[in-house]
Design a protein around this motif. Structure first.
Motif, PDB file in Angstrom:
ATOM      1  N   MET A   1      11.177  10.036 -14.767  1.00 47.92           N
ATOM      2  CA  MET A   1       9.936  10.373 -14.101  1.00 47.92           C
ATOM      3  C   MET A   1      10.054   9.943 -12.644  1.00 47.92           C
ATOM      4  N   ALA A   2       9.633  10.794 -11.745  1.00 44.78           N
ATOM      5  CA  ALA A   2       9.693  10.520 -10.313  1.00 44.78           C
ATOM      6  C   ALA A   2       8.645   9.470  -9.932  1.00 44.78           C
ATOM      7  N   VAL A   3       8.991   8.670  -8.949  1.00 45.31           N
ATOM      8  CA  VAL A   3       8.062   7.662  -8.445  1.00 45.31           C
ATOM      9  C   VAL A   3       6.997   8.373  -7.619  1.00 45.31           C
ATOM     10  N   PRO A   4       5.724   8.145  -7.922  1.00 44.21           N
ATOM     11  CA  PRO A   4       4.664   8.786  -7.147  1.00 44.21           C
ATOM     12  C   PRO A   4       4.783   8.460  -5.652  1.00 44.21           C
ATOM     13  N   ALA A   5       4.561   9.478  -4.815  1.00 50.03           N
ATOM     14  CA  ALA A   5       4.646   9.292  -3.372  1.00 50.03           C
ATOM     15  C   ALA A   5       3.405   9.812  -2.662  1.00 50.03           C
ATOM     16  N   SER A   6       2.384  10.185  -3.446  1.00 51.96           N
ATOM     17  CA  SER A   6       1.130  10.656  -2.869  1.00 51.96           C
ATOM     18  C   SER A   6      -0.017  10.282  -3.811  1.00 51.96           C
ATOM     19  N   ALA A 114     -11.146  -0.405 -17.050  1.00 50.29           N
ATOM     20  CA  ALA A 114     -10.346  -0.858 -15.905  1.00 50.29           C
ATOM     21  C   ALA A 114      -9.514   0.293 -15.349  1.00 50.29           C
ATOM     22  N   LYS A 115      -8.896   1.061 -16.229  1.00 51.90           N
ATOM     23  CA  LYS A 115      -8.111   2.217 -15.787  1.00 51.90           C
ATOM     24  C   LYS A 115      -9.012   3.200 -15.045  1.00 51.90           C
ATOM     25  N   SER A 116     -10.205   3.444 -15.560  1.00 47.74           N
ATOM     26  CA  SER A 116     -11.142   4.369 -14.900  1.00 47.74           C
ATOM     27  C   SER A 116     -11.553   3.853 -13.520  1.00 47.74           C
ATOM     28  N   ARG A 117     -11.771   2.551 -13.401  1.00 48.88           N
ATOM     29  CA  ARG A 117     -12.130   1.975 -12.096  1.00 48.88           C
ATOM     30  C   ARG A 117     -10.972   2.108 -11.103  1.00 48.88           C
ATOM     31  N   ILE A 118      -9.748   1.962 -11.581  1.00 50.23           N
ATOM     32  CA  ILE A 118      -8.580   2.134 -10.709  1.00 50.23           C
ATOM     33  C   ILE A 118      -8.487   3.586 -10.244  1.00 50.23           C
ATOM     34  N   VAL A 119      -8.682   4.519 -11.153  1.00 53.92           N
ATOM     35  CA  VAL A 119      -8.655   5.943 -10.791  1.00 53.92           C
ATOM     36  C   VAL A 119      -9.743   6.238  -9.757  1.00 53.92           C
ATOM     37  N   GLU A 120     -10.923   5.679  -9.964  1.00 56.21           N
ATOM     38  CA  GLU A 120     -12.024   5.866  -8.996  1.00 56.21           C
ATOM     39  C   GLU A 120     -11.660   5.266  -7.644  1.00 56.21           C
ATOM     40  N   MET A 121     -11.061   4.077  -7.642  1.00 55.46           N
ATOM     41  CA  MET A 121     -10.648   3.416  -6.404  1.00 55.46           C
ATOM     42  C   MET A 121      -9.630   4.280  -5.662  1.00 55.46           C
ATOM     43  N   ILE A 122      -8.649   4.816  -6.387  1.00 53.13           N
ATOM     44  CA  ILE A 122      -7.643   5.688  -5.777  1.00 53.13           C
ATOM     45  C   ILE A 122      -8.317   6.935  -5.214  1.00 53.13           C
ATOM     46  N   GLY A 123      -9.286   7.477  -5.950  1.00 49.77           N
ATOM     47  CA  GLY A 123      -9.999   8.667  -5.512  1.00 49.77           C
ATOM     48  C   GLY A 123     -10.719   8.477  -4.190  1.00 49.77           C
ATOM     49  N   GLN A 124     -11.077   7.246  -3.874  1.00 54.00           N
ATOM     50  CA  GLN A 124     -11.770   6.946  -2.622  1.00 54.00           C
ATOM     51  C   GLN A 124     -10.802   6.680  -1.469  1.00 54.00           C
ATOM     52  N   SER A 125      -9.506   6.699  -1.759  1.00 53.92           N
ATOM     53  CA  SER A 125      -8.482   6.462  -0.741  1.00 53.92           C
ATOM     54  C   SER A 125      -7.840   7.785  -0.338  1.00 53.92           C
ATOM     55  N   ASP A 126      -6.962   7.712   0.637  1.00 55.26           N
ATOM     56  CA  ASP A 126      -6.192   8.887   1.015  1.00 55.26           C
ATOM     57  C   ASP A 126      -4.711   8.507   1.042  1.00 55.26           C
ATOM     58  N   ASP A 127      -3.858   9.502   1.273  1.00 54.03           N
ATOM     59  CA  ASP A 127      -2.415   9.244   1.273  1.00 54.03           C
ATOM     60  C   ASP A 127      -2.019   8.201   2.307  1.00 54.03           C
ATOM     61  N   ALA A 128      -2.664   8.229   3.470  1.00 55.18           N
ATOM     62  CA  ALA A 128      -2.317   7.266   4.522  1.00 55.18           C
ATOM     63  C   ALA A 128      -2.596   5.840   4.069  1.00 55.18           C
ATOM     64  N   ALA A 129      -3.745   5.612   3.426  1.00 53.87           N
ATOM     65  CA  ALA A 129      -4.088   4.264   2.951  1.00 53.87           C
ATOM     66  C   ALA A 129      -3.176   3.841   1.808  1.00 53.87           C
ATOM     67  N   LEU A 130      -2.856   4.785   0.928  1.00 53.90           N
ATOM     68  CA  LEU A 130      -2.058   4.453  -0.252  1.00 53.90           C
ATOM     69  C   LEU A 130      -0.562   4.350   0.030  1.00 53.90           C
ATOM     70  N   TYR A 131      -0.055   5.201   0.927  1.00 56.10           N
ATOM     71  CA  TYR A 131       1.391   5.287   1.120  1.00 56.10           C
ATOM     72  C   TYR A 131       1.848   5.219   2.572  1.00 56.10           C
ATOM     73  N   GLY A 132       0.929   5.098   3.513  1.00 57.20           N
ATOM     74  CA  GLY A 132       1.294   5.177   4.930  1.00 57.20           C
ATOM     75  C   GLY A 132       1.726   3.891   5.587  1.00 57.20           C
ATOM     76  N   ARG A 133       1.559   2.764   4.899  1.00 57.45           N
ATOM     77  CA  ARG A 133       1.915   1.486   5.525  1.00 57.45           C
ATOM     78  C   ARG A 133       2.099   0.433   4.431  1.00 57.45           C
ATOM     79  N   PRO A 134       2.851  -0.618   4.751  1.00 59.06           N
ATOM     80  CA  PRO A 134       2.996  -1.705   3.776  1.00 59.06           C
ATOM     81  C   PRO A 134       1.638  -2.347   3.477  1.00 59.06           C
ATOM     82  N   TRP A 135       1.440  -2.713   2.255  1.00 59.36           N
ATOM     83  CA  TRP A 135       0.179  -3.321   1.812  1.00 59.36           C
ATOM     84  C   TRP A 135       0.421  -4.749   1.335  1.00 59.36           C
TER      85      TRP A 135
END
Length: 169
Positions: A1-6, A114-135
């Motif tokens: 399985m490919a590592v998610p990148a978006s 908990a899984k649903s809250r994580i999905v909701e949290m991701i839904g409120q983010s964008d690619d730049a926040a999730l993958y655009g910089r070190p966290w």
């Protein structure tokens, strides 16, 4: 399985692996969830299906805590205060204890939530926040979420399949 990148890849991976996990769990009656006959997360230990789900819930709730602390501008003690990355077996044991008093149905409901809250949290983010910089150190937020959601869900499915093969009802 490919590592998610978006964002979309991450959401798809979480949903896909969680659906597989739920299907696998559906094949195991609650009456067997407390049997400590599965290889544990720490060397030389055993765990139950209940413990495995406690482990997943513990990590999912940590992801949510990390996000909340970061969003509030507060420092985050990764992975958890009092634990280092090389002590994850000890942390797993803590998660087993933290949720041992929940009945199996409650534990599963909390993991679903908990899984649903994580999905909701991701839904409120964008690619730049999730993958655009070190966290955290060199890791992006999306990668840290994936390390603690879809990857462990997939690992748990493999553990459950192996356990069912080796421990038929």
């Amino acid at each position: 399985m490919a590592v998610p990148a978006s964002k979309d890849d991450l959401l798809q991976a979480i949903e896909r692996e969680y659906d597989k996990l739920r299907r696998e769990l559906g094949q195991i009656p609650f009456a067997r969830w407390r049997e400590r006959t599965m290889e544990g997360h720490a060397a030389g230990t055993s765990m139950s299906v209940h413990d495995l789900l406690a482990y997943l819930l513990g990590w999912n709730e940590l992801v949510l805590k990390w996000h909340a602390l970061k969003a509030a501008g507060e420092p985050v003690d990764f992975p958890k205060t009092g634990y280092k990355w090389n002590e994850l077996g000890r942390l797993a044991q803590k998660f087993y204890r933290d949720y041992e008093s929940l009945d199996d149905g409650e534990l599963l409901e909390r993991l679903d939530a908990a899984k649903s809250r994580i999905v909701e949290m991701i839904g409120q983010s964008d690619d730049a926040a999730l993958y655009g910089r070190p966290w955290y150190e060199k890791w992006t937020q999306g990668r840290m979420i994936q390390f603690n959601t879809s990857s462990p869900y997939a690992n748990a499915c493999g553990r459950l399949r192996k356990w069912r093969r080796n421990n038929p009802a």
